[in-house]
Scaffold this motif. Sequence first.
Motif: not given
Length: 224
Positions: A11-29
Amino acid sequence: MTSEPSSQVQAVRIETGDGPVLPGDLGLPQQPAGIVVFAHGSGSSRLSPRNRHVAAALRQARFATLLFDLLTPEEAADRANVFDIPLLAGRVCDALRWIARQPALADLPVGLFGASTGAGAALVAAARMPGAVGAVVSRGGRPDMAGAALASVRAPVLLIVGGADTQVIALNRAAEAELTCVKAVEIVPGATHLFEEPGTLDAVVALAQGWFAAHLQTASRHDR
């Protein structure tokens, strides 16, 4: 398809330029050849089963993947946001900037995989940040929603459409005519808009793997 270790996805969190922090899933082989950022379509999220299926297959082909929510739940409740291509494209650009700040990812060539309206957002993002995007793949997408930005896309673009999705085929053909980059349209026989028919999503996987393998190896990472 063989299984993959669950530890590959975090799980990761993506900071945005307009405020919200968005959840993400990073898959790294191990030893990834590149990273593919997913832009889902209207009414969907990073949990889209079709995109997750494609992402798992790309990881087996040694591509890292990033699936993230383009909108917060509150934003998604407003249907106008779901079709706001400039807003969604801005969030894709935020994800590209986030990747550039991660030491383990910053040197990887980046591809974008857009579905439905997400394809329009991916193409606008590719036009806004040409040096950051090495290739784009659209699945059942609405590339026409990128509008005038299509002519500014430099990354090679593959448009995949279901053979039974006749209206979207026409929209993709029209968008292809506006693109001035390396481009192709691939029709998956018998597939409808969501590629729910047996074998059709695997056809998408094979086409996407081939496109990213061909174009991300030489992609530039400059001009971010």
